[in-house]
Structure formats: structure tokens, C-alpha cells
Design a protein around this motif. Structure first.
Motif, PDB file in Angstrom:
ATOM      1  N   ILE A 217       0.861  -1.191   0.000  1.00 62.10           N
ATOM      2  CA  ILE A 217       0.000   0.000   0.000  1.00 62.10           C
ATOM      3  C   ILE A 217       0.891   1.233   0.000  1.00 62.10           C
ATOM      4  CG2 ILE A 217      -1.729   1.319   1.274  1.00 62.10           C
ATOM      5  CD1 ILE A 217      -2.810  -1.338   2.330  1.00 62.10           C
ATOM      6  N   VAL A 218       0.627   2.125  -0.932  1.00 58.80           N
ATOM      7  CA  VAL A 218       1.419   3.349  -1.068  1.00 58.80           C
ATOM      8  C   VAL A 218       0.554   4.542  -0.663  1.00 58.80           C
ATOM      9  CG1 VAL A 218       2.679   4.835  -2.669  1.00 58.80           C
ATOM     10  CG2 VAL A 218       2.780   2.351  -2.940  1.00 58.80           C
ATOM     11  N   GLU A 219       1.078   5.362   0.206  1.00 53.60           N
ATOM     12  CA  GLU A 219       0.404   6.614   0.589  1.00 53.60           C
ATOM     13  C   GLU A 219       1.287   7.760   0.153  1.00 53.60           C
ATOM     14  OE1 GLU A 219      -1.825   6.851   4.286  1.00 53.60           O
ATOM     15  OE2 GLU A 219      -1.093   4.842   4.800  1.00 53.60           O
ATOM     16  N   HIS A 220       0.765   8.561  -0.754  1.00 52.62           N
ATOM     17  CA  HIS A 220       1.557   9.649  -1.328  1.00 52.62           C
ATOM     18  C   HIS A 220       0.726  10.924  -1.310  1.00 52.62           C
ATOM     19  CE1 HIS A 220       4.713  11.428  -3.771  1.00 52.62           C
ATOM     20  NE2 HIS A 220       3.804  11.828  -4.652  1.00 52.62           N
ATOM     21  N   HIS A 221       1.131  11.861  -0.462  1.00 51.11           N
ATOM     22  CA  HIS A 221       0.379  13.107  -0.277  1.00 51.11           C
ATOM     23  C   HIS A 221      -1.085  12.785   0.038  1.00 51.11           C
ATOM     24  CE1 HIS A 221       3.878  15.352  -1.311  1.00 51.11           C
ATOM     25  NE2 HIS A 221       3.926  14.882  -2.551  1.00 51.11           N
TER      26      HIS A 221
END
Length: 274
Positions: A43-47
């Protein structure tokens, strides 16, 4: 087959080039089968955005681990691929189910695992259809993001990083375009440029030979003359025979009208410019 008719286009090729040419021709006739596995996700959280990246391992059947390729794609990448393929292959895909987005629960283990299996089956099904697996849209899905990153590094002078990515992706690109060996010429030439700028002339020459072998009957290709010029420089630097390459270059010039031709590096930096 009439052997004289078959060989006539290659009359100016050296023995080594002819051997490589026929080797490539034989490879085209031998079907390569690929397997797709999606063993893990992250899971990627970007801004303000959050999404799941699916790790895709692409294996050649009957091969060892050194023939595998590893890429990552997110749901929106698969969705875009499906949308693009429907424009051209709507009939072939009419019974293909694509996993729908849900309003909630997209990041739960249950939904992610379901999609892992669904995307694995989806890729397997696409690859089983000859016209789809040979289509530019399918090949781009599996290779374009990595190639765009590599060429971006090349344009920024990050030759080591660009080379690392290009060498990783070219094996997959070659297996996907087996019936069209010329398709990987730009990638081979980008590798030549990287090795040359990193002062590895022997490696640059090695990849240049592979590219020239694929262009031996495609001398009108935009990369042919710039590649010949680069190979002449490399051959001279390495103490190799450059006269035969020079003769080919002169022969090409007599057949073509004088036009503005880019250098090999100038061509490479223009690839995958958005």
C-alpha cells in the motif's frame, strides 16, 4: 524455398551477421510462453492519494529464475489497459470480466487478495490471445513505465541508473516482441549510449552488434546510420575491424539522399518524451 531468392536481400551481410539473422528468424518460429504471478502487494500513501501496488513476476516456462522479470502496477494501470484494449479488441474481450472498484474496503486484505487472483487470471487470459499479446497496448503495459524511467535517467545523465533499468527490462521486451526483433533496437541502442558514456566501449560494442544484427535487412531504419557511425568509433577505439563498417556506411550514403540525421545519443534522448 528458393534459397537464392531468400538470401538475395542479405548479399552484403557478413557471415557473422547472416548467422545472427537466421538465428533470430528461427527464434521467431519458436513460441515462448510466459507465466504471470502476483505474489505480493504494498500500500502506497503519497500526499493525498493512497493506492495498492501489485508485484507482478513474469516467468518464461521451462526457464531458470534468471529469465524472470519483476514489475509493479496499480489498479488504475490495469484499468487503463482494459479500456485501451476494448477500443481494439472489444469482440475478444466481451466475455472477460474485469474486477470492479468498490466504494469501500479497497484496502482490506480480502479485497486485495481477490484482486491479486483476478489480475493474475486477467493477464494469463490476455496473453493466451495471440493478437492481444502481440499488441502494442499490451506490451506497453508491461514495459513502458520502466522504459520511460530509464530514458528519463538517460536524459538526466544518470547513465548507471538508466543502464540498470534498461538491462532489466530488455529481456522481457525481447520475449514479448519475439516475432518483431527490430522492436528492441531502440533499447539496445540506449544501452550502447549508456555504456559509451560510462566509458565501457567493449560492452557498448557488444550491444551495438546485437542491434546491427537486427537491422541487417532493415537499413532504412532511423537507427541504422547513427548506429553504424557509433560502431565505427567504438571499433577504432577497441582496435577492431572498422573498415567493413565504414564500407556499409558509405554504401548507405550513396543510396540515400543527404538529410539531417541525428546521432545515436540524440535519437535515444528523444525516445519516450511525453
Amino acid at each position: 524455398l528458393d534459397s537464392s531468392a531468400t538470401l538475395s536481400p542479405n548479399s552484403s551481410m557478413t557471415t557473422k551477421e547472416l548467422q545472427e539473422y537466421w538465428r533470430n528468424e528461427k527464434r521467431q518460429c519458436k513460441e515462448i510462453k510466459l507465466l504471470f504471478e502476483i505474489p505480493s502487494t504494498r500500500i502506497v500513501e503519497h500526499h493525498l492519494s493512497k493506492y495498492v501496488m501489485y508485484k507482478i513476476i513474469i516467468l518464461q516456462t521451462g526457464s531458470f529464475d534468471n529469465n524472470k522479470s519483476v514489475i509493479e502496477r496499480r489498479y488504475s494501470d490495469f484499468e487503463k489497459l482494459h479500456r485501451n484494449l476494448l477500443e481494439e479488441f472489444s469482440e475478444e474481450l466481451e466475455d472477460v470480466t474485469f474486477p470492479k472498484k468498490t466504494l469501500t474496503g479497497n484496502f482490506t486484505g480480502e479485497i486485495i487478495n481477490e484482486r491479486k487472483l483476478a489480475f493474475k487470471d486477467y493477464l494469463r487470459l490476455l496473453y493466451s490471445m495471440k493478437y492481444i499479446r502481440r499488441s502494442k497496448k499490451f506490451i506497453d503495459f508491461l514495459t513502458r513505465p520502466e522504459l520511460q524511467e530509464a530514458y528519463g535517467c538517460l536524459r538526466g545523465g544518470q547513465y548507471t541508473k538508466a543502464l540498470e533499468i534498461l538491462v532489466e527490462v530488455i529481456g522481457l521486451q525481447e520475449r514479448l516482441t519475439r516475432g518483431n526483433p527490430v522492436a528492441i533496437v531502440p533499447t539496445l541502442c540506449a544501452i550502447v549510449v549508456c555504456h559509451k558514456d560510462l566509458e565501457n566501449p567493449a560492452s557498448a560494442f557488444e550491444y551495438g552488434e546485437k542491434a546491427l544484427a537486427r537491422l541487417c535487412v532493415h537499413t532504412s531504419h532511423r537507427y541504422y546510420m547513427p548506429l553504424l557511425e557509433t560502431m565505427i568509433t567504438l571499433a577504432y577505439e577497441l582496435g577492431k575491424d572498422f573498415l567493413s563498417l565504414q564500407e556499409k556506411l558509405e554504401e548507405w550514403k550513396t543510396k540515400k539522399d543527404p538529410i539531417r540525421v541525428f546521432t545515436l545519443k540524440e535519437l535515444a534522448v528523444r525516445e519516450y518524451v511525453r
